[in-house]
Design a protein around this motif. Structure first.
Motif, short mmCIF file in Angstrom:
data_model
loop_
_atom_site.label_atom_id
_atom_site.label_comp_id
_atom_site.label_asym_id
_atom_site.label_seq_id
_atom_site.Cartn_x
_atom_site.Cartn_y
_atom_site.Cartn_z
N ASP A 1 37.78 35.52 41.64
CA ASP A 1 37.24 37.31 41.35
C ASP A 1 36.17 37.31 40.43
OD1 ASP A 1 40.30 37.74 42.02
OD2 ASP A 1 40.56 38.22 40.30
N THR B 1 34.50 41.05 41.46
CA THR B 1 36.03 42.06 41.50
C THR B 1 36.33 41.84 39.78
OG1 THR B 1 37.69 40.62 42.75
CG2 THR B 1 35.70 42.00 43.54
N SER B 2 36.04 40.75 38.93
CA SER B 2 37.22 40.47 37.83
C SER B 2 36.93 41.86 36.71
CB SER B 2 36.82 39.09 37.19
OG SER B 2 35.19 38.73 36.93
#
Length: 610
Positions: free
Chosen positions: A75, A80-81
């Protein structure tokens, strides 16, 4: 001052964390990622008037995440974390001695199309093995900058710092896509053929050794022999060092006694601090010898092979070879062992490993074992070769191992969900242990031990001394003074519960503070008996126990410590890693239940045979 966010990423065992420590020094903090139990290690340093914020990501073999650790790494690398860290550059750390395994992950990261560079770590080890790497050719083949690093050298990260300072990284051309090109191994082979020269003697030596050490019959015999020798050495080699520590502590206690008048303060120092902490310190040499063997086996590259050898046996008991490393770590302390289960992909296997990790014989049990073995088992030779005390210690460790397998097998039988058996392990080349790395590892272990001695063990020893000394008995009290104290009252109140397993009230009292740290039970016994018998000096504790306990009681206490979860920190770690009070409660219940059951059987049997 602007900030550069750097994410350190790579396969496990690539030296990534060592490189992180070299870059950040003491300017780092450790916490957990929000909402998960995976550890977050972040640090910072200044580079040419620029603040560099660096995150040491959990080790991962692929962006196709199969564990909580790999999910975090995926991630953050993909951006996308929700953890508040968005890297400006990915630094992929690879082991220069094992590029065949590590380069595939480099290709996966490159396919993300994000700014990155490759840190070619352990270059010193590669040179010693005769491995020649054409760094410019490797950078050209990968399409990203490649810099050599040596994480264990003081200036081993200079090339990496220069690359970060000069912004010699950019968006790599996306020439490979893991979703469409399934033959990534073929691409890695082409790169290795063009850029790396591997000495044939290295692979030949590895193959010859593996033919013996991984043999289905000879391999387990070698492993068993190594473990047996290790536990013999714990006793055979530690004696002179223990005697030296005992003499120093006794001398210090006597010197303080000559300088101070009799009174409460002198009693605290002699009967509380010296009698308690001194007893625990005596076991430092044995703990360090045990860790020296474990670290040496890890340095040689033998531990993954031991996991391979034990995989079939562990699978029959409900575990896999992947459980071996976390369980071996638990011999140091169950806490890092339980945390190491994050690398186990199958949820059922991970939970089973967490549940049985407290059964491994952690180093905190060693003081209790060696104290009682030294007091009740004669120091004689068996068959002219083996030390009887070492044999008994080995038997206790073996009992713990058997318990791990037995409990795991029961859990497997009770589980409705079966796991798939697939073991993929990296088998590194054999190498001689690095004495500097061994010394650093032992120094770290000693610091951890001494920190416990100077912190929680000291605090609880002083508390136990206070409970054993106050209140003082009134005039005309005919029993031992300690019976009138807080400690005596607590111990006598709980004694009936433990009478069936042969525990007297002094043992019960020592178990209570021992819940914070198992070693405290030894200092607790030293404190209680030093007060109750007016005997000063840690060297006399064993003879005091031998004169006041029966052999059945000693065996019962040893059996109790094989099973009992005498460590609140371990229980808390189980709760944190499983995020379940149900699983935590089950672990506490079954461990105490087994401890009481087997202690009862051992005590009653030994007492009947006496």
């Amino acid at each position: 001052m602007n900030t550069l966010n750097v994410a350190l990423v790579g396969n496990p065992n690539c030296g990534k964390t060592a490189l992180f420590n070299l870059l950040t020094g003491s300017r780092q903090k450790v916490a957990n990622y929000a909402g998960v139990t995976v550890e977050r290690k972040e640090g910072q340093f200044v580079l040419d008037q620029r603040q560099v914020r660096i995150l040491d990501l959990p080790g991962a073999y692929s962006l196709n995440a199969a564990s909580p650790d790999e999910q975090i790494t995926r991630d953050i690398c993909m951006g996308t974390s929700h953890f508040g860290f968005h890297p400006d550059v990915l630094v992929c750390v690879v082991d220069a001695t094992n590029l065949r395994l590590h380069l595939r992950f480099v290709l996966e990261l490159k396919a993300l199309g994000k700014p990155m560079l490759v840190a070619l770590n352990m270059m010193d080890a590669a040179e010693k093995r005769g491995i020649t790497i054409d760094v410019p050719a490797l950078a050209s083949a990968l399409g990203v900058p490649v810099v050599p690093t040596v994480a264990v050298a003081s200036h081993g990260a200079d090339a990496l710092k220069a690359a970060l300072a000069g912004d010699t990284f950019g968006l790599p051309p996306v020439e490979w896509n893991s979703a469409s090109d399934g033959d990534s191994h073929q691409q890695v082979r082409r790169i290795l053929a063009d850029c790396v020269s591997m000495p044939r003697v290295t692979s030949q030596t590895d193959d010859r050794l593996d033919r013996w050490l991984l043999h289905p019959v000879l391999g387990p015999i070698v492993l068993f022999t190594l473990l047996f020798f290790m536990f013999q050495a714990v006793y055979a080699w530690a004696g002179p060092f223990q005697d030296g520590i005992s003499s120093i502590v006794a001398w210090m206690s006597g010197a303080v006694g000559n300088l101070m008048p009799p009174g409460i303060l002198l009693s605290l120092i002699q009967d509380g601090i010296f009698a308690g902490l001194g007893t625990v310190l005596e076991f430092l040499p044995q703990i360090l010898i045990l860790f020296a063997f474990i670290l040496a086996l890890e340095e040689t590259g033998y531990l993954p092979r031991a996991a391979f050898l034990l995989d079939r046996v562990m699978f029959l008991s409900g575990l896999t070879g992947r459980s071996f490393i976390p369980l071996l770590s638990s011999y140091a302390c169950a806490i890092p062992g339980i945390m190491a289960t994050r690398s186990i992909q199958d949820p059922r296997d991970r939970l089973a490993t967490i549940m049985v990790a407290p059964l491994t014989t952690c180093s905190a049990r060693l003081p209790v074992y060696t104290l009682l073995i030294g007091a009740f088992i004669p120091e004689t030779e068996v068959a002219g070769l083996f030390n009887l005390q070492g044999l008994v210690l080995f038997a206790l460790y073996l009992f713990g191992i058997i318990s791990v397998f037995a409990v795991a097998w029961v859990m497997k039988m009770l589980s409705l969900r079966k796991s798939d058996h697939a073991l993929l392990l990296e088998l590194p080349s054999y190498r001689m242990p690095n004495l500097r790395d061994l010394a650093i590892g032992l120094w770290d272990r000693m610091r951890i031990f001494l920190r416990r001695v100077g912190g929680i063990i000291l605090s609880l020893t002083v508390l136990l001394w206070f409970l054993s000394s106050f209140p003082s008995p009134p005039e005309g009290f005919t029993g031992p003074a300690i019976d009138y104290s807080f400690a005596g009252r607590i111990g006598h109140a709980l004694a009936p519960l433990f009478a069936p397993i042969g525990f007297n009230w002094q043992i019960v009292l020592a178990l209570i503070p021992g819940m914070a740290a198992r070693e405290v039970a030894v200092s607790g016994l030293a404190t209680v008996y030093a007060v109750s018998s007016d005997e000063a000096g840690i060297s006399q504790l064993g003879s005091i126990l031998a004169s006041q306990w029966s052999l059945a009681t000693a065996l019962s206490v040893l059996t109790w410590y094989v099973f009992a979860p005498q460590c609140i920190s371990t229980i808390a770690t189980i709760k944190r890693e499983t995020n379940s009070w149900k699983h935590t409660g089950f672990a506490v219940f079954y461990l105490f239940g087994l401890a009481y059951l087997f202690a009862f059987l051992v005590y009653q049997t030994a007492a009947a045979l006496a």
